[in-house]
Enzyme design. Sequence first.
Site, PDB file in Angstrom:
ATOM      1  N   HIS A 185       0.888  -1.189  -0.003  1.00 24.88           N
ATOM      2  CA  HIS A 185      -0.047   0.154  -0.046  1.00 24.88           C
ATOM      3  C   HIS A 185       0.604   1.085   0.187  1.00 24.88           C
ATOM      4  O   HIS A 185       0.277   2.327   0.378  1.00 24.88           O
ATOM      5  CB  HIS A 185      -1.102   0.227   1.251  1.00 24.88           C
ATOM      6  CG  HIS A 185      -1.998  -0.821   0.978  1.00 24.88           C
ATOM      7  ND1 HIS A 185      -2.425  -1.461   2.268  1.00 24.88           N
ATOM      8  CD2 HIS A 185      -2.805  -1.439  -0.001  1.00 24.88           C
ATOM      9  CE1 HIS A 185      -3.605  -2.388   1.873  1.00 24.88           C
ATOM     10  NE2 HIS A 185      -3.457  -2.379   0.520  1.00 24.88           N
TER      11      HIS A 185
ATOM     12  N   SER B 140      -6.797  -7.802   9.417  1.00 21.51           N
ATOM     13  CA  SER B 140      -8.212  -8.133   9.689  1.00 21.51           C
ATOM     14  C   SER B 140      -8.796  -8.988   8.585  1.00 21.51           C
ATOM     15  O   SER B 140      -9.860  -9.668   8.553  1.00 21.51           O
ATOM     16  CB  SER B 140      -8.887  -7.114   9.851  1.00 21.51           C
ATOM     17  OG  SER B 140      -8.874  -5.917   8.984  1.00 21.51           O
TER      18      SER B 140
ATOM     19  N   ASN C  32      -3.184 -13.513  15.129  1.00 24.34           N
ATOM     20  CA  ASN C  32      -4.044 -12.432  15.432  1.00 24.34           C
ATOM     21  C   ASN C  32      -4.264 -12.449  16.733  1.00 24.34           C
ATOM     22  O   ASN C  32      -4.538 -13.607  17.484  1.00 24.34           O
ATOM     23  CB  ASN C  32      -5.034 -12.463  14.307  1.00 24.34           C
ATOM     24  CG  ASN C  32      -5.645 -10.985  14.057  1.00 24.34           C
ATOM     25  OD1 ASN C  32      -6.145 -10.414  14.956  1.00 24.34           O
ATOM     26  ND2 ASN C  32      -5.597 -10.593  13.069  1.00 24.34           N
TER      27      ASN C  32
HETATM   28  C1  BJW Z   1      -3.135  -7.660  16.257  1.00 23.88           C
HETATM   29  C2  BJW Z   1      -2.460  -6.920  17.345  1.00 23.88           C
HETATM   30  C3  BJW Z   1      -1.322  -7.626  17.794  1.00 23.88           C
HETATM   31  C4  BJW Z   1      -4.030  -5.793  16.467  1.00 23.88           C
HETATM   32  N1  BJW Z   1      -0.819  -8.731  17.610  1.00 23.88           N
HETATM   33  N2  BJW Z   1      -2.768  -9.046  15.838  1.00 23.88           N
HETATM   34  C5  BJW Z   1     -13.703  -7.384  -2.972  1.00 23.88           C
HETATM   35  C6  BJW Z   1     -14.704  -7.336  -2.052  1.00 23.88           C
HETATM   36  C7  BJW Z   1     -15.295  -6.227  -1.244  1.00 23.88           C
HETATM   37  C8  BJW Z   1     -14.454  -5.071  -1.697  1.00 23.88           C
HETATM   38  C9  BJW Z   1     -13.569  -4.990  -2.450  1.00 23.88           C
HETATM   39  C10 BJW Z   1     -13.135  -6.112  -3.320  1.00 23.88           C
HETATM   40  N3  BJW Z   1     -12.084  -5.792  -3.943  1.00 23.88           N
HETATM   41  C11 BJW Z   1     -11.946  -4.306  -3.883  1.00 23.88           C
HETATM   42  C12 BJW Z   1     -12.881  -3.990  -2.748  1.00 23.88           C
HETATM   43  C13 BJW Z   1     -12.857  -2.441  -2.505  1.00 23.88           C
HETATM   44  C14 BJW Z   1     -11.901  -1.952  -1.393  1.00 23.88           C
HETATM   45  C15 BJW Z   1     -12.060  -3.028  -0.320  1.00 23.88           C
HETATM   46  O1  BJW Z   1     -11.410  -3.783  -0.042  1.00 23.88           O
HETATM   47  N4  BJW Z   1     -12.960  -2.674   0.411  1.00 23.88           N
HETATM   48  C16 BJW Z   1     -13.329  -3.436   1.963  1.00 23.88           C
HETATM   49  C17 BJW Z   1     -13.009  -2.737   3.028  1.00 23.88           C
HETATM   50  C18 BJW Z   1     -14.636  -3.726   1.670  1.00 23.88           C
HETATM   51  N5  BJW Z   1     -10.602  -2.140  -2.027  1.00 23.88           N
HETATM   52  C19 BJW Z   1      -9.908  -1.093  -2.674  1.00 23.88           C
HETATM   53  O2  BJW Z   1     -10.380  -0.199  -2.836  1.00 23.88           O
HETATM   54  C20 BJW Z   1      -8.923  -1.492  -3.124  1.00 23.88           C
HETATM   55  N6  BJW Z   1      -8.675  -1.309  -4.720  1.00 23.88           N
HETATM   56  C21 BJW Z   1      -8.872  -1.879  -5.676  1.00 23.88           C
HETATM   57  O3  BJW Z   1      -9.814  -2.614  -5.370  1.00 23.88           O
HETATM   58  O4  BJW Z   1      -8.719  -1.401  -6.923  1.00 23.88           O
HETATM   59  C22 BJW Z   1      -9.472  -1.893  -7.965  1.00 23.88           C
HETATM   60  C23 BJW Z   1     -10.551  -1.191  -8.415  1.00 23.88           C
HETATM   61  C24 BJW Z   1     -10.157   0.336  -8.453  1.00 23.88           C
HETATM   62  C25 BJW Z   1     -11.257   1.261  -9.055  1.00 23.88           C
HETATM   63  C26 BJW Z   1     -12.521   0.710  -9.000  1.00 23.88           C
HETATM   64  C27 BJW Z   1     -12.736  -0.733  -8.700  1.00 23.88           C
HETATM   65  C28 BJW Z   1     -11.820  -1.596  -8.484  1.00 23.88           C
HETATM   66  C29 BJW Z   1      -7.500  -0.636  -2.370  1.00 23.88           C
HETATM   67  C30 BJW Z   1      -7.423  -0.899  -0.914  1.00 23.88           C
HETATM   68  C31 BJW Z   1      -6.446   0.183  -0.408  1.00 23.88           C
HETATM   69  C32 BJW Z   1      -6.580  -0.022   1.107  1.00 23.88           C
HETATM   70  N7  BJW Z   1      -5.850   1.175   1.832  1.00 23.88           N
HETATM   71  C33 BJW Z   1      -5.713   1.355   3.180  1.00 23.88           C
HETATM   72  C34 BJW Z   1      -5.025   2.901   3.472  1.00 23.88           C
HETATM   73  C35 BJW Z   1      -3.427   2.685   3.058  1.00 23.88           C
HETATM   74  C36 BJW Z   1      -2.709   3.909   3.073  1.00 23.88           C
HETATM   75  C37 BJW Z   1      -2.626   4.160   4.851  1.00 23.88           C
HETATM   76  O5  BJW Z   1      -2.225   3.381   5.669  1.00 23.88           O
HETATM   77  O6  BJW Z   1      -3.308   5.204   5.181  1.00 23.88           O
HETATM   78  O7  BJW Z   1      -4.933   0.380   3.638  1.00 23.88           O
HETATM   79  S1  BJW Z   1      -7.231   1.258   4.060  1.00 23.88           S
HETATM   80  C38 BJW Z   1      -6.329   0.159   5.479  1.00 23.88           C
HETATM   81  O8  BJW Z   1      -6.713  -0.985   5.557  1.00 23.88           O
HETATM   82  C39 BJW Z   1      -4.921   0.216   4.958  1.00 23.88           C
HETATM   83  C40 BJW Z   1      -4.454  -0.911   5.703  1.00 23.88           C
HETATM   84  O9  BJW Z   1      -3.240  -1.573   5.006  1.00 23.88           O
HETATM   85  C41 BJW Z   1      -5.676  -1.844   5.331  1.00 23.88           C
HETATM   86  C42 BJW Z   1      -5.899  -3.255   6.017  1.00 23.88           C
HETATM   87  O10 BJW Z   1      -5.944  -2.969   7.461  1.00 23.88           O
HETATM   88  P1  BJW Z   1      -5.033  -4.255   8.368  1.00 23.88           P
HETATM   89  O11 BJW Z   1      -3.787  -3.842   8.282  1.00 23.88           O
HETATM   90  O12 BJW Z   1      -5.686  -5.408   8.258  1.00 23.88           O
HETATM   91  O13 BJW Z   1      -5.478  -3.498   9.859  1.00 23.88           O
HETATM   92  P2  BJW Z   1      -6.943  -3.538  10.664  1.00 23.88           P
HETATM   93  O14 BJW Z   1      -6.902  -2.452  11.542  1.00 23.88           O
HETATM   94  O15 BJW Z   1      -7.906  -3.738   9.737  1.00 23.88           O
HETATM   95  O16 BJW Z   1      -6.677  -4.730  11.443  1.00 23.88           O
HETATM   96  C43 BJW Z   1      -5.613  -5.078  12.347  1.00 23.88           C
HETATM   97  C44 BJW Z   1      -5.618  -6.462  13.029  1.00 23.88           C
HETATM   98  O17 BJW Z   1      -4.488  -6.763  13.641  1.00 23.88           O
HETATM   99  C45 BJW Z   1      -6.973  -6.727  13.565  1.00 23.88           C
HETATM  100  O18 BJW Z   1      -7.264  -8.246  13.014  1.00 23.88           O
HETATM  101  C46 BJW Z   1      -6.468  -7.159  15.123  1.00 23.88           C
HETATM  102  O19 BJW Z   1      -7.328  -8.193  15.789  1.00 23.88           O
HETATM  103  C47 BJW Z   1      -4.924  -7.538  14.950  1.00 23.88           C
HETATM  104  N8  BJW Z   1      -4.216  -7.028  15.898  1.00 23.88           N
HETATM  105  N9  BJW Z   1      -3.125  -5.944  17.492  1.00 23.88           N
HETATM  106  C48 BJW Z   1      -1.735  -9.516  16.638  1.00 23.88           C
HETATM  107  N10 BJW Z   1      -0.592  -6.952  18.887  1.00 23.88           N
END
Ligand code: BJW
Length: 241
Positions: free
Chosen positions: A119, A191, A215
């Site tokens: 990302h 997540s 996790n």
């Molecule tokens: C611990 C812990 C400890 C805590 N030890 N564990 C298919 C289905 C549905 C939707 C879509 C799909 N395909 C695409 C989509 C749309 C969308 C999407 O996914 N939406 C969903 C939310 C429904 N995706 C997109 O838009 C993507 N692009 C795309 O698909 O392009 C094609 C397209 C383009 C145009 C039109 C149509 C299609 C891009 C997604 C980009 C996400 N960007 C972000 C921001 C990045 C920059 C920034 O950081 O500011 O990325 S959003 C945010 O979420 C960030 C993260 O990398 C990402 C994931 O989050 P992560 O890392 O999982 O964190 P958390 O907080 O969610 O979870 C933390 C976890 O840790 C938890 O499980 C805790 O339990 C655990 N934990 N402490 C172990 N100590």
Amino acid sequence: MDDRIETAKQMIRNSGSIAVLTGAGISSDSGIPTFRGEGGLWRNFSPQQLATPQAFQRDPKLVWEWYNWRREVISKAKPNAAHHTLRKMEETKDNFWIITQNIDGLHTKAGNKKVIEFHGNIWREKCSMCDFRRYNEVVYDPQDIPPRCPICGGFLRPDVVWFGEMVPQEVLEKAISIVELSDTFLIIGTSGVVYPAAYLAELAITRRKNTIEINREMTPFSELVTVSILGRAAELLPKLV
Ligand code: BJW
Ligand code: ZN
């Protein structure tokens, strides 16, 4: 739980080719808040409200305030025991790659060389109008936000992937080939709800790789992986090597 740790440990020991997908949870023990769940909201905004091109177009100052605040937090953060364990793993394996969704750069700071920043990176900036890009490791003075492009005067933005934007094709292809070539796949602190990152884990599961999840909570992968271990990454990962 101990037998799960033992199983995971053996998988890692016997594997020559490991791929790791990390998310915000691996950095939470370094003091960087996660997106979803406790402490994840900044001024009550969810990531879906801020990490989009529409939000930036509407209010670039607000979006930059969020990133600038995160820059400040990240500038003070150090890799934790989970990051350090992954560095040790890289040293002992011929084939070892980290695919991180995090933009904090902590895997590189820990010393890992083979890291895909899926990302982007919070210190990289790109112009929203022209092709200008730069690496700029600064926390801005509030009055300098949003920063302007030195070439065209347009607003600079963080060079990260927002919702609705594509992960660069070459990055996605490289990540997929890393998953395909691995025999063991670790899923740590994510997540699993954001695509296409979540697809990489699904791919590993369908291709019947050895899959290990770490996790604090259950995720959509927990019941599909070979071994799911509940707990903190910084505490559990060191036990696996
Ligand atoms: C611990 C812990 C400890 C805590 N030890 N564990 C298919 C289905 C549905 C939707 C879509 C799909 N395909 C695409 C989509 C749309 C969308 C999407 O996914 N939406 C969903 C939310 C429904 N995706 C997109 O838009 C993507 N692009 C795309 O698909 O392009 C094609 C397209 C383009 C145009 C039109 C149509 C299609 C891009 C997604 C980009 C996400 N960007 C972000 C921001 C990045 C920059 C920034 O950081 O500011 O990325 S959003 C945010 O979420 C960030 C993260 O990398 C990402 C994931 O989050 P992560 O890392 O999982 O964190 P958390 O907080 O969610 O979870 C933390 C976890 O840790 C938890 O499980 C805790 O339990 C655990 N934990 N402490 C172990 N100590
Ligand atoms: Zn420009």
